[in-house]
Design a protein around this motif. Structure first.
Motif, PDB file in Angstrom:
ATOM      1  N   LEU A 151      56.083  52.041  91.743  1.00 22.64           N
ATOM      2  CA  LEU A 151      55.291  52.965  92.568  1.00 22.64           C
ATOM      3  C   LEU A 151      55.782  52.994  94.007  1.00 22.64           C
ATOM      4  O   LEU A 151      55.878  54.059  94.621  1.00 22.64           O
ATOM      5  CB  LEU A 151      53.804  52.584  92.522  1.00 22.64           C
ATOM      6  N   PHE A 152      56.101  51.828  94.553  1.00 20.74           N
ATOM      7  CA  PHE A 152      56.616  51.737  95.915  1.00 20.74           C
ATOM      8  C   PHE A 152      57.938  52.499  96.024  1.00 20.74           C
ATOM      9  O   PHE A 152      58.165  53.245  96.976  1.00 20.74           O
ATOM     10  CB  PHE A 152      56.791  50.262  96.300  1.00 20.74           C
ATOM     11  N   VAL A 212      59.093  54.940  93.996  1.00 19.59           N
ATOM     12  CA  VAL A 212      58.899  56.375  93.752  1.00 19.59           C
ATOM     13  C   VAL A 212      58.177  57.054  94.912  1.00 19.59           C
ATOM     14  O   VAL A 212      58.514  58.184  95.287  1.00 19.59           O
ATOM     15  CB  VAL A 212      58.140  56.593  92.421  1.00 19.59           C
ATOM     16  N   CYS A 213      57.206  56.376  95.495  1.00 21.51           N
ATOM     17  CA  CYS A 213      56.386  56.992  96.543  1.00 21.51           C
ATOM     18  C   CYS A 213      56.934  56.817  97.955  1.00 21.51           C
ATOM     19  O   CYS A 213      56.567  57.583  98.851  1.00 21.51           O
ATOM     20  CB  CYS A 213      54.966  56.426  96.493  1.00 21.51           C
ATOM     21  N   LEU A 214      57.807  55.831  98.178  1.00 22.26           N
ATOM     22  CA  LEU A 214      58.289  55.590  99.534  1.00 22.26           C
ATOM     23  C   LEU A 214      59.811  55.570  99.620  1.00 22.26           C
ATOM     24  O   LEU A 214      60.402  56.379 100.337  1.00 22.26           O
ATOM     25  CB  LEU A 214      57.723  54.280 100.089  1.00 22.26           C
ATOM     26  N   GLU A 215      60.440  54.681  98.890  1.00 26.00           N
ATOM     27  CA  GLU A 215      61.884  54.501  99.085  1.00 26.00           C
ATOM     28  C   GLU A 215      62.700  55.709  98.621  1.00 26.00           C
ATOM     29  O   GLU A 215      63.578  56.171  99.361  1.00 26.00           O
ATOM     30  CB  GLU A 215      62.345  53.219  98.375  1.00 26.00           C
ATOM     31  N   PRO A 239      61.699  58.930  98.247  1.00 31.18           N
ATOM     32  CA  PRO A 239      61.530  60.060  99.161  1.00 31.18           C
ATOM     33  C   PRO A 239      62.325  59.883 100.465  1.00 31.18           C
ATOM     34  O   PRO A 239      62.847  60.862 101.010  1.00 31.18           O
ATOM     35  CB  PRO A 239      60.020  60.080  99.429  1.00 31.18           C
TER      36      PRO A 239
END
Length: 129
Positions: free
Chosen positions: A97-98, A100-103, A105
């Motif tokens: 999730l980290f 996909v949602c932060l790194e 992007p």
């Protein structure tokens, strides 16, 4: 380079600094390999340095900005990849999730800035704001 990359890189650098402080104080409790904390903290500090250099280069409209944004894209991709594959069994979902949602992007934003900046440099035209 588009003007937004200056502020984007600056915001990422500021936010990332908080993550580095968190890791510096907490990573030893989750590390399972000798010097794991030093390796990842060092990598994150280097990653932060590249983001800060990208922000400064973009602020000064320097031709090296695309070099730094390209390095940032690669480093965030590597960071996400290794975060997922080195996470302990129970925390894989959080790592995914980290990533996909932060790194990832961040990878896309820095890659876009790199490609756009290189096209503008090669065309010789002015960059729209």
């Amino acid at each position: 380079m588009p003007r937004w990359i200056t502020w984007f890189a600056l915001c990422v650098a500021v936010g990332f600094l908080g993550w580095i402080v968190y890791l510096a104080t907490d990573i030893t409790s989750i590390a399972t390999t000798h010097h794991y904390d030093v390796a990842w903290l060092g990598f994150d500090v280097l990653e932060w340095s590249m983001v800060a250099l990208a922000a400064v280069a973009a602020w000064k409209h320097h031709r090296s900005t695309t070099n730094f944004t390209a390095i940032c894209a690669v480093m965030f991709a590597v960071d996400g990849w290794f975060d997922v594959w080195t996470s302990p069994g129970g925390s894989v979902l959080g790592a995914v999730l980290f990533a996909v949602c932060l790194e990832f992007p961040l990878v896309m934003a820095f890659a876009f800035a790199t490609i756009h900046g290189e096209r503008v440099k090669n065309s010789g035209r002015a960059v729209p704001s």
